[in-house]
Write a protein that holds these residues in place. Structure first.
Motif, mmCIF file in Angstrom:
data_model
loop_
_atom_site.group_PDB
_atom_site.id
_atom_site.type_symbol
_atom_site.label_atom_id
_atom_site.label_comp_id
_atom_site.label_asym_id
_atom_site.label_seq_id
_atom_site.Cartn_x
_atom_site.Cartn_y
_atom_site.Cartn_z
ATOM 1 N N LYS A 29 0.702 -1.048 -0.304
ATOM 2 C CA LYS A 29 -0.071 0.147 -0.040
ATOM 3 C C LYS A 29 1.038 0.854 -0.321
ATOM 4 N N TRP A 30 2.119 1.230 0.878
ATOM 5 C CA TRP A 30 2.872 2.678 1.051
ATOM 6 C C TRP A 30 3.154 2.485 -0.657
ATOM 7 N N LEU A 31 4.433 1.073 -0.954
ATOM 8 C CA LEU A 31 5.009 1.414 -1.756
ATOM 9 C C LEU A 31 4.706 1.727 -3.205
ATOM 10 N N GLU A 32 2.298 1.384 -3.531
ATOM 11 C CA GLU A 32 1.633 2.396 -4.554
ATOM 12 C C GLU A 32 1.794 3.782 -3.985
ATOM 13 N N PHE A 33 1.678 3.949 -2.697
ATOM 14 C CA PHE A 33 1.664 5.309 -2.991
ATOM 15 C C PHE A 33 2.567 6.183 -3.540
ATOM 16 N N ILE A 34 4.147 5.309 -2.510
ATOM 17 C CA ILE A 34 5.260 6.325 -3.406
ATOM 18 C C ILE A 34 4.857 6.278 -4.524
ATOM 19 N N LEU A 35 4.987 5.643 -5.622
ATOM 20 C CA LEU A 35 5.479 5.214 -6.645
ATOM 21 C C LEU A 35 4.082 5.996 -7.927
ATOM 22 N N LYS A 36 3.479 6.208 -6.766
ATOM 23 C CA LYS A 36 2.153 7.277 -7.976
ATOM 24 C C LYS A 36 2.303 8.279 -7.782
ATOM 25 N N GLN A 37 3.550 8.770 -6.742
ATOM 26 C CA GLN A 37 3.645 10.501 -6.227
ATOM 27 C C GLN A 37 4.584 10.858 -7.327
ATOM 28 N N LEU A 38 5.573 9.459 -7.877
ATOM 29 C CA LEU A 38 6.991 9.392 -8.457
ATOM 30 C C LEU A 38 5.964 9.672 -9.993
ATOM 31 N N LEU A 39 4.910 8.503 -10.175
ATOM 32 C CA LEU A 39 4.433 9.238 -11.960
ATOM 33 C C LEU A 39 3.956 9.851 -11.960
ATOM 34 N N SER A 40 3.084 10.654 -10.945
ATOM 35 C CA SER A 40 2.616 11.695 -11.284
ATOM 36 C C SER A 40 3.092 12.546 -11.630
ATOM 37 N N ASN A 41 4.181 12.874 -10.437
ATOM 38 C CA ASN A 41 5.219 14.622 -11.414
ATOM 39 C C ASN A 41 5.811 13.715 -12.917
ATOM 40 N N ALA A 42 6.235 12.724 -13.065
ATOM 41 C CA ALA A 42 6.832 12.784 -14.080
ATOM 42 C C ALA A 42 5.422 12.740 -15.585
ATOM 43 N N VAL A 43 4.620 12.768 -15.544
ATOM 44 C CA VAL A 43 3.332 13.014 -15.820
ATOM 45 C C VAL A 43 3.159 14.481 -16.454
ATOM 46 N N LYS A 44 3.163 15.034 -15.357
ATOM 47 C CA LYS A 44 2.756 16.330 -14.993
ATOM 48 C C LYS A 44 3.812 17.257 -16.026
ATOM 49 N N TYR A 45 4.718 16.941 -15.564
ATOM 50 C CA TYR A 45 6.003 17.805 -16.327
ATOM 51 C C TYR A 45 6.596 16.648 -17.708
ATOM 52 N N THR A 46 5.583 16.087 -18.112
ATOM 53 C CA THR A 46 6.797 15.526 -19.399
ATOM 54 C C THR A 46 5.292 16.235 -20.318
ATOM 55 N N PRO A 47 5.967 17.196 -21.652
ATOM 56 C CA PRO A 47 5.478 17.547 -22.274
ATOM 57 C C PRO A 47 4.792 16.127 -23.363
ATOM 58 N N VAL A 48 2.807 17.392 -24.127
ATOM 59 C CA VAL A 48 3.070 16.423 -24.928
ATOM 60 C C VAL A 48 3.548 15.119 -26.014
ATOM 61 N N GLY A 49 3.361 13.935 -26.223
ATOM 62 C CA GLY A 49 4.033 13.202 -27.093
ATOM 63 C C GLY A 49 5.949 12.931 -26.402
ATOM 64 N N GLY A 50 5.844 12.903 -25.217
ATOM 65 C CA GLY A 50 6.911 12.645 -24.557
ATOM 66 C C GLY A 50 7.408 11.119 -24.636
ATOM 67 N N GLU A 51 7.145 10.618 -23.985
ATOM 68 C CA GLU A 51 7.848 9.251 -22.908
ATOM 69 C C GLU A 51 8.111 8.799 -21.811
ATOM 70 N N ILE A 52 7.529 8.011 -21.010
ATOM 71 C CA ILE A 52 8.271 7.500 -19.687
ATOM 72 C C ILE A 52 8.584 6.133 -19.840
ATOM 73 N N ASN A 53 9.535 5.913 -19.683
ATOM 74 C CA ASN A 53 10.065 4.426 -18.706
ATOM 75 C C ASN A 53 10.494 4.212 -17.527
ATOM 76 N N ILE A 54 10.666 3.054 -16.931
ATOM 77 C CA ILE A 54 10.589 2.216 -15.997
ATOM 78 C C ILE A 54 11.564 0.571 -16.277
ATOM 79 N N GLN A 55 12.469 1.148 -15.375
ATOM 80 C CA GLN A 55 13.598 -0.128 -16.117
ATOM 81 C C GLN A 55 13.804 -0.703 -14.573
ATOM 82 N N LEU A 57 14.746 0.336 -9.105
ATOM 83 C CA LEU A 57 13.537 0.602 -9.720
ATOM 84 C C LEU A 57 13.951 2.106 -10.866
ATOM 85 N N ALA A 58 14.108 2.776 -11.832
ATOM 86 C CA ALA A 58 14.450 3.663 -12.343
ATOM 87 C C ALA A 58 13.458 4.446 -13.432
ATOM 88 N N LEU A 59 12.641 5.567 -12.796
ATOM 89 C CA LEU A 59 11.975 5.922 -13.268
ATOM 90 C C LEU A 59 11.962 7.402 -14.193
#
Length: 342
Positions: free
Chosen positions: A226-252, A262-264
């Motif tokens: 539960k706590w890790l999902e919350f952490i990942l949601k904060q990280l992914l939400s930030n990535a989406v917020k500051y990535t422009p239209v047509g950009g890309e996000i990768n998790i390795q 885990l590298a986002l």
């Protein structure tokens, strides 16, 4: 306290003794009826000095016993240990005063703790209550999807998601200092947790036409899901917020002898160098947060970092302005089962 410091505090008594002995010696020397030699006066001064020294030493030893009871070496000072063993009037006065302060302090702290617990209970209750109408709004919006324009539908859905995220932040923030009573460590699949979090951001990926990829073999880690999902949601939400239209996000996902990483990474606007050292500070929004069209609370990364530390995970960020950001969440080898089982 050292003896020389004690003597320094007794300057008034010592000065009075010197003045008294000086005047006494002068009167005896000038008295016409007494014929005292210089050696006799010197002997008198020596006896007076020895008497003064004896009195000061005895007084120092008595006070030293009292000072030992203060436990001045405790770091930090213990506020639940009351003074005792006072024997002299001045010591009893200090003891009564300090103990009175400690009693009042402890009463105030108990009241503060009670108020804080009551506030947490209220926040927990409010969060659970507000989730009911939010869920109803999501269902209502879904039933109206065919009756409103796509733009209106997505805008409304986005606002509801933002409300959900802010409500979650309030809940996790209120529980942050009581973390030790609210977590359960188990073995989890990172890919399953990531996929669950990505679904919550699906609308943003679609609207901004952001490409998402998950690479690397699945890894099992010991954490609180539960706590890790919350952490990942904060990280992914930030990535989406500051990535422009047509950009890309990768998790390795990767693994070495030290643990699992885990590298986002995103192709967003990046973080200014001057802000990089402060992004985990509570309430810090930075240049990007102030200029972004979406309001930033400055709590997301603070909570992600705080919870990661409590779980024993390591959260770090590398970024170049204009070139994107990579956030790494590292799970040290001590955080998951040794694979010598099979």
């Amino acid at each position: 306290m050292a003896f020389w410091k004690y003597l320094k505090d007794q300057w008034l008594i010592i000065s009075g003794w010197v003045l008294f002995m000086g005047l006494t010696s002068l009167i005896l020397w000038l008295s016409p009826t007494l014929h005292l030699s210089l050696s006799s006066i010197s002997y008198l001064l020596l006896l007076g000095f020895l008497l003064l020294t004896m009195v000061l030493v005895i007084d120092f030893l008595l006070k030293k016993r009292w000072w030992k009871g203060l436990d001045l070496t405790a770091q930090p000072p213990m506020l639940d240990q009351y003074l005792k063993n006072a024997s002299r009037a001045d010591e009893k006065l200090v003891q009564e005063y300090v103990n009175g302060l400690l009693i009042e302090h402890n009463k105030m702290m108990e009241q503060v703790i009670d108020n804080q617990e009551a506030y947490k209970d209220y926040i927990d209750s409010w969060v659970h209550e507000i989730k009911v109408p939010l869920a109803a709004l999501h269902l209502l919006l879904g039933s109206m999807e065919d009756d409103i324009s796509d733009e209106a539908y997505y805008q409304t859905e986005n606002e509801l998601v933002k409300i959900d995220e802010h409500v979650e932040q309030v809940l996790y923030y209120s529980r942050l200092d009581s973390f030790s009573r609210d977590y359960l460590i188990q073995e989890y699949s990172l890919k399953k947790l990531i996929q669950s979090v990505v679904k919550t951001q699906a609308n943003y990926f679609i609207q901004k036409n952001i490409r998402f990829s998950l690479t690397g073999e699945n890894q099992m880690v010991l954490t609180d899901g539960k706590w890790l999902e919350f952490i990942l949601k904060q990280l992914l939400s930030n990535a989406v917020k500051y990535t422009p239209v047509g950009g890309e996000i990768n998790i390795q996902l990767s693994k070495n002898k030290e643990g699992v990483a885990l590298a986002l990474s995103d192709s967003g606007i990046g973080i200014p160098k001057k802000d990089l050292q402060r992004i985990f500070d509570k309430g810090f929004t930075g240049e990007n947060g102030r200029l972004s069209e979406q309001h930033s609370t400055g709590l997301g990364l603070y909570l992600a970092k705080s919870l990661s530390d409590k779980l024993g995970h390591q959260l770090t960020v590398v970024s170049e302005q204009g070139e994107g950001t990579t956030v790494q969440l590292f799970f040290p080898v001590i955080s998951y089962y040794q694979e010598s089982r099979g």
